[in-house]
Design a protein around this motif. Structure first.
Motif, PDB file in Angstrom:
ATOM      1  N   ARG A   1     117.911  28.733 -62.407  1.00  0.00           N
ATOM      2  CA  ARG A   1     118.956  27.891 -61.796  1.00  0.00           C
ATOM      3  C   ARG A   1     119.113  28.042 -60.294  1.00  0.00           C
ATOM      4  NH1 ARG A   1     123.919  29.375 -65.854  1.00  0.00           N
ATOM      5  NH2 ARG A   1     123.360  27.920 -67.508  1.00  0.00           N
ATOM      6  N   HIS A   2     118.620  29.124 -59.771  1.00  0.00           N
ATOM      7  CA  HIS A   2     118.841  29.330 -58.339  1.00  0.00           C
ATOM      8  C   HIS A   2     117.801  28.632 -57.467  1.00  0.00           C
ATOM      9  CE1 HIS A   2     121.561  32.972 -59.341  1.00  0.00           C
ATOM     10  NE2 HIS A   2     122.201  31.837 -59.393  1.00  0.00           N
ATOM     11  N   ILE A   3     116.796  28.060 -58.099  1.00  0.00           N
ATOM     12  CA  ILE A   3     115.753  27.387 -57.315  1.00  0.00           C
ATOM     13  C   ILE A   3     116.306  26.235 -56.470  1.00  0.00           C
ATOM     14  CG2 ILE A   3     113.632  26.006 -57.493  1.00  0.00           C
ATOM     15  CD1 ILE A   3     112.844  27.775 -59.881  1.00  0.00           C
ATOM     16  N   PRO A   4     117.066  25.305 -57.057  1.00  0.00           N
ATOM     17  CA  PRO A   4     117.518  24.173 -56.224  1.00  0.00           C
ATOM     18  C   PRO A   4     118.403  24.647 -55.058  1.00  0.00           C
ATOM     19  CG  PRO A   4     118.615  24.160 -58.371  1.00  0.00           C
ATOM     20  CD  PRO A   4     117.514  25.165 -58.456  1.00  0.00           C
ATOM     21  N   GLU A   5     119.126  25.715 -55.261  1.00  0.00           N
ATOM     22  CA  GLU A   5     119.992  26.212 -54.197  1.00  0.00           C
ATOM     23  C   GLU A   5     119.160  26.783 -53.039  1.00  0.00           C
ATOM     24  OE1 GLU A   5     123.049  28.571 -56.044  1.00  0.00           O
ATOM     25  OE2 GLU A   5     123.661  29.359 -54.078  1.00  0.00           O
ATOM     26  N   MET A   6     118.129  27.558 -53.380  1.00  0.00           N
ATOM     27  CA  MET A   6     117.238  28.075 -52.331  1.00  0.00           C
ATOM     28  C   MET A   6     116.586  26.925 -51.573  1.00  0.00           C
ATOM     29  SD  MET A   6     115.062  30.967 -54.399  1.00  0.00           S
ATOM     30  CE  MET A   6     115.862  32.198 -55.431  1.00  0.00           C
ATOM     31  N   GLU A   7     116.053  25.980 -52.320  1.00  0.00           N
ATOM     32  CA  GLU A   7     115.327  24.871 -51.692  1.00  0.00           C
ATOM     33  C   GLU A   7     116.257  24.060 -50.791  1.00  0.00           C
ATOM     34  OE1 GLU A   7     111.767  24.100 -54.975  1.00  0.00           O
ATOM     35  OE2 GLU A   7     113.475  22.734 -54.926  1.00  0.00           O
ATOM     36  N   ARG A   8     117.495  23.894 -51.246  1.00  0.00           N
ATOM     37  CA  ARG A   8     118.478  23.131 -50.484  1.00  0.00           C
ATOM     38  C   ARG A   8     118.863  23.841 -49.191  1.00  0.00           C
ATOM     39  NH1 ARG A   8     121.102  18.797 -51.841  1.00  0.00           N
ATOM     40  NH2 ARG A   8     123.093  18.548 -50.729  1.00  0.00           N
ATOM     41  N   ASN A   9     119.092  25.167 -49.301  1.00  0.00           N
ATOM     42  CA  ASN A   9     119.448  25.937 -48.101  1.00  0.00           C
ATOM     43  C   ASN A   9     118.350  25.840 -47.048  1.00  0.00           C
ATOM     44  OD1 ASN A   9     121.749  26.767 -49.388  1.00  0.00           O
ATOM     45  ND2 ASN A   9     121.036  28.847 -49.817  1.00  0.00           N
TER      46      ASN A   9
ATOM     47  N   GLY B   1      96.299  34.002 -43.679  1.00  0.00           N
ATOM     48  CA  GLY B   1      97.016  33.104 -42.794  1.00  0.00           C
ATOM     49  C   GLY B   1      98.424  32.779 -43.265  1.00  0.00           C
ATOM     50  N   ARG B   2      98.891  33.531 -44.251  1.00  0.00           N
ATOM     51  CA  ARG B   2     100.242  33.317 -44.744  1.00  0.00           C
ATOM     52  C   ARG B   2     101.206  34.324 -44.112  1.00  0.00           C
ATOM     53  NH1 ARG B   2      99.765  30.461 -49.874  1.00  0.00           N
ATOM     54  NH2 ARG B   2      97.985  29.092 -49.493  1.00  0.00           N
ATOM     55  N   VAL B   3     102.492  34.056 -44.269  1.00  0.00           N
ATOM     56  CA  VAL B   3     103.505  34.997 -43.807  1.00  0.00           C
ATOM     57  C   VAL B   3     104.206  35.598 -45.022  1.00  0.00           C
ATOM     58  CG1 VAL B   3     105.697  35.258 -42.582  1.00  0.00           C
ATOM     59  CG2 VAL B   3     103.869  33.869 -41.591  1.00  0.00           C
ATOM     60  N   LEU B   4     104.142  36.899 -45.128  1.00  0.00           N
ATOM     61  CA  LEU B   4     104.863  37.626 -46.163  1.00  0.00           C
ATOM     62  C   LEU B   4     106.225  38.003 -45.617  1.00  0.00           C
ATOM     63  CD1 LEU B   4     102.447  40.332 -47.606  1.00  0.00           C
ATOM     64  CD2 LEU B   4     103.814  38.742 -48.944  1.00  0.00           C
ATOM     65  N   VAL B   5     107.267  37.840 -46.415  1.00  0.00           N
ATOM     66  CA  VAL B   5     108.581  38.328 -45.993  1.00  0.00           C
ATOM     67  C   VAL B   5     109.198  39.112 -47.150  1.00  0.00           C
ATOM     68  CG1 VAL B   5     110.767  37.789 -44.883  1.00  0.00           C
ATOM     69  CG2 VAL B   5     108.859  36.177 -44.699  1.00  0.00           C
ATOM     70  N   PHE B   6     109.719  40.282 -46.827  1.00  0.00           N
ATOM     71  CA  PHE B   6     110.426  41.102 -47.803  1.00  0.00           C
ATOM     72  C   PHE B   6     111.911  41.130 -47.438  1.00  0.00           C
ATOM     73  CE2 PHE B   6     106.165  42.867 -47.270  1.00  0.00           C
ATOM     74  CZ  PHE B   6     105.685  42.786 -48.571  1.00  0.00           C
TER      75      PHE B   6
ATOM     76  N   VAL C   1     119.599  34.048 -54.133  1.00  0.00           N
ATOM     77  CA  VAL C   1     119.622  32.978 -53.140  1.00  0.00           C
ATOM     78  C   VAL C   1     119.897  33.550 -51.750  1.00  0.00           C
ATOM     79  CG1 VAL C   1     120.744  30.847 -52.453  1.00  0.00           C
ATOM     80  CG2 VAL C   1     120.327  31.304 -54.872  1.00  0.00           C
ATOM     81  N   THR C   2     120.813  34.503 -51.670  1.00  0.00           N
ATOM     82  CA  THR C   2     121.072  35.116 -50.369  1.00  0.00           C
ATOM     83  C   THR C   2     119.806  35.779 -49.826  1.00  0.00           C
ATOM     84  OG1 THR C   2     123.393  35.465 -50.917  1.00  0.00           O
ATOM     85  CG2 THR C   2     122.458  36.871 -49.193  1.00  0.00           C
ATOM     86  N   ALA C   3     119.130  36.524 -50.670  1.00  0.00           N
ATOM     87  CA  ALA C   3     117.929  37.227 -50.206  1.00  0.00           C
ATOM     88  C   ALA C   3     116.834  36.245 -49.811  1.00  0.00           C
ATOM     89  CB  ALA C   3     117.432  38.177 -51.300  1.00  0.00           C
ATOM     90  N   ALA C   4     116.556  35.271 -50.672  1.00  0.00           N
ATOM     91  CA  ALA C   4     115.458  34.343 -50.375  1.00  0.00           C
ATOM     92  C   ALA C   4     115.776  33.467 -49.172  1.00  0.00           C
ATOM     93  CB  ALA C   4     115.158  33.484 -51.605  1.00  0.00           C
ATOM     94  N   THR C   5     117.020  33.037 -49.065  1.00  0.00           N
ATOM     95  CA  THR C   5     117.382  32.179 -47.933  1.00  0.00           C
ATOM     96  C   THR C   5     117.266  32.942 -46.617  1.00  0.00           C
ATOM     97  OG1 THR C   5     118.902  30.916 -49.332  1.00  0.00           O
ATOM     98  CG2 THR C   5     119.210  30.741 -46.950  1.00  0.00           C
ATOM     99  N   LEU C   6     117.843  34.149 -46.577  1.00  0.00           N
ATOM    100  CA  LEU C   6     117.767  34.906 -45.320  1.00  0.00           C
ATOM    101  C   LEU C   6     116.328  35.301 -44.996  1.00  0.00           C
ATOM    102  CD1 LEU C   6     121.004  37.092 -45.616  1.00  0.00           C
ATOM    103  CD2 LEU C   6     120.688  34.957 -44.348  1.00  0.00           C
TER     104      LEU C   6
ATOM    105  N   THR D   1     110.118  39.158 -52.530  1.00  0.00           N
ATOM    106  CA  THR D   1     108.838  39.165 -51.834  1.00  0.00           C
ATOM    107  C   THR D   1     108.360  37.723 -51.785  1.00  0.00           C
ATOM    108  OG1 THR D   1     108.245  41.407 -52.510  1.00  0.00           O
ATOM    109  CG2 THR D   1     106.432  39.930 -51.992  1.00  0.00           C
ATOM    110  N   ALA D   2     108.298  37.185 -50.574  1.00  0.00           N
ATOM    111  CA  ALA D   2     107.946  35.771 -50.443  1.00  0.00           C
ATOM    112  C   ALA D   2     106.666  35.610 -49.641  1.00  0.00           C
ATOM    113  CB  ALA D   2     109.077  35.015 -49.751  1.00  0.00           C
TER     114      ALA D   2
END
Lengths: 346, 346, 346, 346
Positions: free
Chosen positions: C200-208, C304-309, C144-149, C246-247
């Protein structure tokens, strides 16, 4: 402080440790390959945009200079640095052995043979007092540190006759682009190398233990040395960091486990970075990222030999951490400054 | 053929090898844990939906049955299987040692002590002729196979006085859910274990070499055995497969490299799965997935000792492959059937 | 400070960091499994013979208490600790989500639903001011920390529509004896797990990210949240430490690399532990042992997407280091105290 | 059969497979680096003292010749071999793309542009009939094989609009001395590389899927191709062998899990080397050493996308095994000859 050779693994660890050292200002670091580039371009773990300087710049700015260079270069640079009034901690093999022995084992003609007589052997557990006053310290490497500390108590007690020493090393010991260290060749593989008494660190181990045998304690770098004959068989292990030395010592006299425990416990009782284990056996991961050595002597009743295990982090106590420990002694800092005794797990 | 214990690593390798064996029909395999489930549910590498059967079903259907079970179970099942007219290849320790020695080292009372006298020790390089006729074969494990083959030529020549044997093993040797083998505890770690002469495989190594010392060649399982005293120090290495044994042998007589090379070359000249290296040193990866052992004897002039290195795949030549090699001998198949001599790289 | 749950990996890292913290006295640590035993018996890397205490003893002695316990326990202990006047930093999932959402994803009835309203979400980069005053901090985990940041700047700019997030985690993320983490099963293996929107970490990422979308900055834990829909697919990678996310973000508006660089550079300009890379790509080893996150946004013209690592050390910034960062904020220490920004290499 | 390029990893695997092939006589193998030396000097896993020959010798003796050479060499050698009446299986990228596309992505001018029109794309699951008759086969690599087989059923059904493809590769994919693949830099590390739509295998994946989209089945190498736009993001994983592709596909129409399962099950029903998993998820180790691909399509209800996972051994089905599969088709051997469907575990 300054550092020549800041792009190898020893240099990288020195940077990490020195940057966190409260008594040290890192005034310069050099690497021929990266000169002018920012530190972060060479090291993904460092968040530092300061540029690599030239060797000259580093030498000029530093009070103490670390040499983390390939064998054969320190012998050229050290005299110059000393002449400029600097103190030198050399991480190479150049000043660890008498020039004649060095030339025989390294195949490199020695450029500064007289300087050897002034060099102090930088193993704090044996040469602490000499190091405090030294202008030039020859910092020992990973295998030698592990094997010497493993067998030193037996040697100092006059009981060591010889030993079969098996060295087991992670891959970083071979350097940043070490020959034969491509991932796919090393992973899931285990192999001996430089066997049959050909490894360069053998004379150094024998000399360290021979000095203890002849002098007992305190040991002096340039004092008398007795003879200890070791068989040393190194192996490459599929891991990055860590050295384990397993030594089977042939000993004089009758030994029991309690006596061994006492001998080792007493010998290292006041050492900040040597732990003699009572129950557990040393494992390399237990020392990961720390300047600690874990030791365990074991009396083997079936054969009457003494087994000793020693584990350490080859880049810290076996290299950069030991160099900082020497720096601390030379500069009068508390010996433990900036040196973790506890590592990362897992 | 049938297999009891098809969900451990030895069983998994047996399945792989037996399925590719042109002379074998795999008529059943059992696992208490997985009974009734398809093979692929227990083994991601297998594409096979046949179900695990019960032990009884497997025993009934098989002509030869492999027992890949924990120590202590084969001694109960083997008598039953033999009484049903089946031949048995046991991969456990139950029939490798005289019952009294077994009980002392394994701490398990032996249920079939008289059967031991009939069991043939399943190391084809030493007991090939006995194995052909055997009803019950005790298949040796990885450390013992490696150490025995490493020192056998010296023992058979009457020159072996003793040895310091260092064992280095990948993690699969501890079994599928081996104690202390969680990834994060083992990775980037290296440690000795069961040291100080406590490892169960010591008496088996000493016995194998003692028989060679007393009998020379040919060796008989139940013939005379001399005494060889070994120090054995095993280590756990962060890799999955592979065993390396590094042995320093104390030898009688004068030795030179050429004589050693000749001794080993002659001893293994006709062996399909033993390679004596001339130039290179054994490395475990070189045997990965194969039934080969790589050996290298080395005379060490500095100490007058003989170093021997042996590498093998602990799950193949050290376990399942050796069992298939025994099967081939027992059934009159060419000895190399379904057993690769060459492995995967990298 | 005190620590409940000192025998798991999060607890071990907390011990390492807290012992080196100049403003902290570690007054107690507990582990049901090890109570009464010395610390070194549970942790080979620690040289410390102090005994594990009981939970009660630790609670009594501490001013701030860290809870590094399995999900479901903090909700029982936190109310008691708060009632005793202690402040609490909880490393579990118990106070990260509204009780109803928590129950739906964790399958555990919530024992302290009203306390959630007081809990502050412990991601300093987003909630720094709230954390300073908090009595109860819910410390987020590694994914969650990685995906949120990684996606926060896009969300705060109102541009994030959704993302396909691939998580790649080392094995220590599964805990000290994590299911399915035996070495031989994990080494040389790579696999997805808990896929298809079940982690389980999906709702937390989405919420952040939803909060950022709705509130912009500053963000408040209990403020409004918009909706962001993520696909999250975690994988287990054969390494001990490290997380890489990798998002691929679906974004509103036109983007170019320079604009992205500026957005991310500005967003994290004053953050002590977030580095936005200009040239290099994040790699997990670059953060090993440090509390740093390395980020890199990348505009992908073809789609046209944005990749973030995003790379971080799952046990430090993804767990124990973040908890210490929260402690520093709560206690008024400089935020970087005892938290390395630079890691070990190699 | 003959092999040019016998000292790289693809060449090594070809040697292993061809030596065990009952229908093949390996009449020669070349390597510039090792010419004249015995095979075992280059390959520790091979027990074979035959010498490396010259390219000319190999070409002359062979009926079919495998080219396992760097990109840019096959286009010079293939015309010569064909003119000598040989059939060619090329493992490089030289004949996989139209010359113009090749030049744009590889930056190498094409020497044999007309020959491309005759080259058959060597993916047996799509081009089996064409391969049987081919004189020149362009054998696809690991990422492309995995991604194509993962998405082919959706493309052939006309439902594939685009996909976000994440590639995860072991280190052997970079070759025997691949840049940036030193052990200590790769171990305990994970990183993306050649991101942002720059990887050379993108046009090949898009073309394969585009052909299926336009032609349905059967597909012809030189038939019409529709347009599919992929984002492809490769990562380097710390393991030796294995590829996992995780693809999130944007699809037309409504999908449910049962329909997906049926689509994939039917598409690959008769394929000897493609397994569509029902319960489990693909993991790379499950295919280790085998020529099998494991696939799993998954409908993700939260996002309406289709996730597909594909795992294979990059050196077997992703390289040498696929080449042997093509050989079997070309020579009329049973397609599965000498190609294991089951791998090694662990």
């Amino acid at each position: 402080m300054g550092l020549l050779g800041a792009s190898g693994y020893g240099g990288g660890e020195l940077l990490r440790l020195l940057k966190a050292h409260p008594g040290v200002e890192l005034v310069g670091f050099s690497s021929r390959k990266h000169q002018g580039k920012p530190l972060a371009a060479a090291w993904p773990q460092l968040w530092d945009e300061r540029p690599f300087a030239s060797q000259e710049e580093v030498l000029e700015r530093s009070e103490v200079v670390f040499l983390a260079l390939p064998n054969g270069l320190a012998m050229e640079i050290a005299p110059r640095a000393l002449a400029m009034g600097k103190r030198v901690i050399d991480l190479s093999g150049d000043f660890r052995l008498p020039p004649g022995v060095y030339e025989a084992w390294y195949g490199i003609p020695h450029q500064s043979p007289t300087l050897y007589r002034e060099a102090i052997y930088g193993l704090p557990e044996l040469h602490r007092e000499e190091i405090r006053e030294a202008r030039l310290v020859a910092n020992p490497g990973c295998y030698v540190t592990a094997a010497t500390l493993a067998l030193a108590p037996l040697a100092a007690a006059g009981a060591l006759k010889g030993a079969f020493v098996v060295g087991l090393s992670g891959v970083s010991g071979a350097g940043r682009e070490g020959e034969g260290t491509f991932y796919a060749e090393v992973n899931e593989n285990l192999k001996p190398y430089r066997v049959g008494g050909t490894h360069r660190h053998i004379p150094e181990m024998e000399r360290n233990l021979g000095r203890l045998l002849a002098q007992g304690r305190p040991v002096r770098t340039h004092g008398e040395a007795g003879e200890v004959r070791l068989a040393f068989t190194p192996h490459l292990v599929p891991m990055t960091r860590g050295i384990l030395v397993t030594a089977e010592a042939e000993v004089e006299g009758d030994w029991r486990q309690e006596v061994l425990d006492e001998l080792y416990g007493d010998f290292y009782a006041r050492e900040p970075f040597v732990r003699v284990l009572r129950e557990a056996l040393p494992e390399t991961k237990g020392t990961y990222g720390s300047n600690r050595v874990d030791l365990k002597p074991l009396y083997e009743a079936r054969t009457g030999r003494v087994l000793v295990f020693a584990a350490l982090d080859n880049l810290v106590k076996g290299m950069a951490g030991q160099a900082v420990q020497n720096l601390n002694l030379m500069m009068g800092f508390p010996e433990e400054t900036a040196l973790p005794k506890e590592g990362l797990w897992p």
